[in-house]
Design a protein around this motif. Structure first.
Motif, short mmCIF file in Angstrom:
data_model
loop_
_atom_site.label_atom_id
_atom_site.label_comp_id
_atom_site.label_asym_id
_atom_site.label_seq_id
_atom_site.Cartn_x
_atom_site.Cartn_y
_atom_site.Cartn_z
N PRO A 11 -7.29 9.61 4.85
CA PRO A 11 -6.40 10.69 5.29
C PRO A 11 -6.21 10.73 6.79
CG PRO A 11 -7.85 11.48 3.56
CD PRO A 11 -8.33 10.11 3.91
N ASP A 12 -7.29 10.55 7.56
CA ASP A 12 -7.16 10.58 9.02
C ASP A 12 -6.38 9.37 9.54
OD1 ASP A 12 -8.70 12.88 8.94
OD2 ASP A 12 -9.79 12.36 10.77
N ARG A 13 -6.61 8.22 8.93
CA ARG A 13 -5.89 7.02 9.39
C ARG A 13 -4.39 7.14 9.13
NH1 ARG A 13 -7.40 2.38 6.53
NH2 ARG A 13 -8.72 3.53 5.08
N VAL A 14 -4.00 7.72 7.99
CA VAL A 14 -2.57 7.86 7.71
C VAL A 14 -1.96 8.95 8.61
CG1 VAL A 14 -2.54 9.61 5.85
CG2 VAL A 14 -0.91 7.72 5.83
N ILE A 15 -2.74 9.96 8.96
CA ILE A 15 -2.26 10.97 9.91
C ILE A 15 -1.98 10.33 11.26
CG2 ILE A 15 -3.02 12.95 11.30
CD1 ILE A 15 -4.43 14.01 8.77
N ASP A 16 -2.89 9.48 11.74
CA ASP A 16 -2.69 8.81 13.02
C ASP A 16 -1.49 7.87 12.98
OD1 ASP A 16 -4.82 10.10 14.20
OD2 ASP A 16 -6.26 8.51 13.77
N GLU A 17 -1.31 7.18 11.86
CA GLU A 17 -0.16 6.29 11.71
C GLU A 17 1.14 7.08 11.77
OE1 GLU A 17 2.29 3.14 11.35
OE2 GLU A 17 0.11 3.02 11.62
N ALA A 18 1.18 8.22 11.08
CA ALA A 18 2.39 9.05 11.07
C ALA A 18 2.65 9.67 12.44
CB ALA A 18 2.26 10.15 10.01
N ALA A 19 1.58 10.06 13.14
CA ALA A 19 1.76 10.63 14.48
C ALA A 19 2.34 9.59 15.43
CB ALA A 19 0.42 11.14 15.00
N GLU A 20 1.96 8.34 15.25
CA GLU A 20 2.43 7.27 16.12
C GLU A 20 3.83 6.80 15.77
OE1 GLU A 20 2.55 4.38 19.06
OE2 GLU A 20 1.04 5.96 18.76
N SER A 21 4.14 6.68 14.47
CA SER A 21 5.39 6.04 14.06
C SER A 21 6.39 6.98 13.39
CB SER A 21 5.08 4.90 13.08
OG SER A 21 4.57 5.42 11.86
N GLY A 22 5.94 8.18 13.01
CA GLY A 22 6.82 9.11 12.30
C GLY A 22 6.70 9.04 10.79
N TRP A 23 6.13 7.94 10.29
CA TRP A 23 5.97 7.75 8.83
C TRP A 23 4.54 7.34 8.52
CZ3 TRP A 23 9.88 9.34 5.91
CH2 TRP A 23 11.19 9.29 6.42
N GLY A 24 4.08 7.74 7.34
CA GLY A 24 2.78 7.30 6.87
C GLY A 24 2.77 7.26 5.35
N LEU A 25 2.16 6.22 4.78
CA LEU A 25 2.03 6.10 3.33
C LEU A 25 0.56 5.96 2.99
CD1 LEU A 25 3.06 5.63 0.42
CD2 LEU A 25 3.27 3.19 0.98
N LEU A 26 0.01 6.96 2.32
CA LEU A 26 -1.36 6.85 1.81
C LEU A 26 -1.25 6.34 0.39
CD1 LEU A 26 -4.35 7.37 2.50
CD2 LEU A 26 -4.13 9.56 1.31
N GLU A 27 -1.65 5.09 0.18
CA GLU A 27 -1.48 4.45 -1.12
C GLU A 27 -2.79 4.45 -1.89
OE1 GLU A 27 1.27 0.86 -2.11
OE2 GLU A 27 -0.73 0.04 -1.72
N LEU A 28 -2.77 5.10 -3.05
CA LEU A 28 -3.93 5.14 -3.93
C LEU A 28 -3.86 3.97 -4.92
CD1 LEU A 28 -3.96 8.99 -4.72
CD2 LEU A 28 -5.04 7.76 -2.82
N PRO A 29 -4.96 3.62 -5.56
CA PRO A 29 -4.95 2.50 -6.51
C PRO A 29 -3.95 2.74 -7.65
CG PRO A 29 -7.20 3.13 -5.98
CD PRO A 29 -6.32 4.19 -5.39
N ALA A 30 -3.33 1.67 -8.12
CA ALA A 30 -2.36 1.76 -9.21
C ALA A 30 -3.03 2.28 -10.47
CB ALA A 30 -1.74 0.39 -9.47
N ARG A 31 -2.36 3.25 -11.12
CA ARG A 31 -2.90 3.83 -12.35
C ARG A 31 -1.85 4.74 -12.96
NH1 ARG A 31 -7.96 6.75 -10.86
NH2 ARG A 31 -8.59 4.61 -10.39
N HIS A 32 -1.77 4.77 -14.29
CA HIS A 32 -0.91 5.75 -14.95
C HIS A 32 -1.70 7.05 -15.07
CE1 HIS A 32 1.62 2.37 -16.98
NE2 HIS A 32 1.91 2.55 -15.72
N THR A 33 -1.11 8.15 -14.64
CA THR A 33 -1.86 9.40 -14.56
C THR A 33 -1.06 10.54 -15.16
OG1 THR A 33 -0.89 10.05 -12.43
CG2 THR A 33 -2.83 8.62 -12.36
N PRO A 34 -1.71 11.67 -15.41
CA PRO A 34 -0.95 12.89 -15.74
C PRO A 34 -0.05 13.26 -14.56
CG PRO A 34 -3.31 13.19 -16.13
CD PRO A 34 -3.16 11.92 -15.38
#
Length: 445
Positions: free
Chosen positions: A255-278
């Motif tokens: 979460p902190d790394r994606v926040i820093d990426e978004a603060a620097e570039s304007g965009w951030g994608l926190l990608e979780l492992p692939a899975r079918h979920t509710p």
């Protein structure tokens, strides 16, 4: 010699042409396309004041009570002496109580009690029940792309000419009944008011606002290319005009790394492992809540052209979470409450339309899904979710969405005579994902 783009001059030129057509055109209607944050409400207020100054009685049609109250407040702020009527319903709490403090605003549940006022504002639903002997000379229809054509038909007899202002990239008008039997017909009641208006009146003047004052320079090119290919726009700011910084350093987690990426570039994608979920994926919901909690814990400050050199605290009311479904929003609210966060706006794309925040956190509509339905691929839904921010947008999504899109090309039945909406959701999703992958942080909770 290279011409330097002047956003202020471009916006002023467009506004001048719109106002000239509104006041002096021989046509009965003028259509204005406005991208996210282009000053649509500002244009509506200015046009209303120009018409009032010209002595032309005016009715304003908005789609929700919140939009109506906002316009009335803006009109009162710009012209405190202008008498304005707020036509409301007979409900127990029909309007924002802030209007009670404005001496120039008269409220009434009956249009007859507001006769003679230069400007009267109400919702399309309320105007539909109004009968008049003499129509208003002018009307302004705000958020015209959110208005169904059958709603326009019910109020069309109330005015002689109108200015239609709206965002063509937002969600289509909502209907609770199926409309397949009308698809392709020029009088399809479920189509937007603007679509039907132009189908019958293609000669009407059409304008567009060329500058978004909300979206930063990092976001405008993607949103413009992905959702507005035929009506492109630019950001009103340049790279470096806005900054997002945090007093508390990163803890090294996803979460902190994606926040820093978004603060620097304007965009951030926190990608979780692939899975079918509710639909209310517990891990994704928890990730969204954790990002919001960390945004607050790290004491953010936003600097922009509004107050150069004066960082403004990133408070809870300047953060929003966007989802596709109401049960997802409810799950995020519950997760935030467990973390002690209560002031952050959490809502669906439908209800976030027209609103603006410094930072948005988005649960991707296709995250964890086994299929890609027309609802989740709707272009306007993704457009709303990715265009509410002034500084940064963080998207939480499970891996595998690109493959899901490739496995589920559009299979919606083709209706003869129906205008194909372009770009379609499949293409827009691919465009957004391609950009987000440049700012991806993979994380296993």
């Amino acid at each position: 010699m290279t011409t330097v783009f002047d956003p202020g001059a471009a916006a002023a030129e467009a506004t001048g042409a719109i106002l000239a057509d509104t006041l002096h055109s021989a046509h009965r209607g003028v259509v204005v396309d406005s991208p996210p944050g282009a000053g649509k409400s500002t244009l509506v207020v200015r046009a209303a004041l120009e018409l009032a100054d010209a002595g032309r009685p005016l009715m304003i049609v908005a789609q929700t009570n919140a939009q109506v109250d906002d316009l009335v407040l803006r009109l009162a702020e710009k012209s405190p002496e202008l008498p304005v009527g707020r036509l409301h319903s007979s409900d127990a709490d029909p309007y924002d109580k802030a209007l009670d403090d404005l001496p120039n605003v008269r409220k009434a549940a009956k249009a007859g009690e507001l006769t003679g006022l230069p400007v009267v504002v109400s919702t399309a639903a309320k105007w539909a029940h109004v009968k008049v002997d003499e129509p208003w000379r002018h009307a302004i229809v705000d958020e015209a792309y959110q208005m169904r054509s059958d709603a326009l038909l019910t109020v069309a007899g109330l005015f002689e000419r109108a200015l239609f202002v709206g965002d063509p990239g937002q969600l289509d008008p909502f209907s609770i009944v199926g409309s397949e039997q009308w698809a392709g017909l020029s009088y399809d009641p479920s189509a937007s008011a603007v679509t039907t208006l132009l189908a019958h009146n293609p000669e009407l003047p059409q304008h567009r606002l060329p500058v978004s004052w909300r979206l930063p320079a990092s976001a405008a090119p993607l949103v413009s290319d992905a959702f507005y290919p035929f009506t492109p726009f630019r950001s009103g700011t340049g790279h470096g005009d806005r900054r997002l910084a945090f007093a508390v350093p990163s803890d090294g987690g996803g979460p902190d790394r994606v926040i820093d990426e978004a603060a620097e570039s304007g965009w951030g994608l926190l990608e979780l492992p692939a899975r079918h979920t509710p639909r209310t994926d517990p891990e994704a919901v928890r990730a969204v809540a954790t990002i919001v909690r960390r945004l607050l814990d790290r004491v953010g400050a936003a600097t922009s052209e509004r107050a150069p050199g004066e960082p403004q605290p990133l408070t809870a009311d300047r953060i929003a979470v966007g989802t596709a479904h109401r049960d997802q929003a409810a799950a995020v609210r519950a997760a935030l409450a467990e973390l002690g966060v209560t002031e952050v706006t959490v809502d669906t794309a439908n209800r976030l339309q027209g609103r603006e925040y410094d930072v948005t956190v988005v649960l991707h509509p296709l995250s964890g899904r086994p299929d890609a339905t027309a609802f989740h691929l709707e272009t306007g839904r993704l457009c709303v979710l990715t265009s509410r921010h002034r500084h940064a947008c963080i998207v939480v999504c499970r891996a595998g969405v690109s493959e899901l899109l490739d496995d589920y090309p559009s299979t919606e039945p083709v209706q003869l005579g129906t205008l194909v909406k372009f770009p379609d959701g499949w293409e827009a999703n691919h465009a957004v994902l391609a950009r987000l992958r440049e700012h991806r942080v993979s994380w296993r909770p």
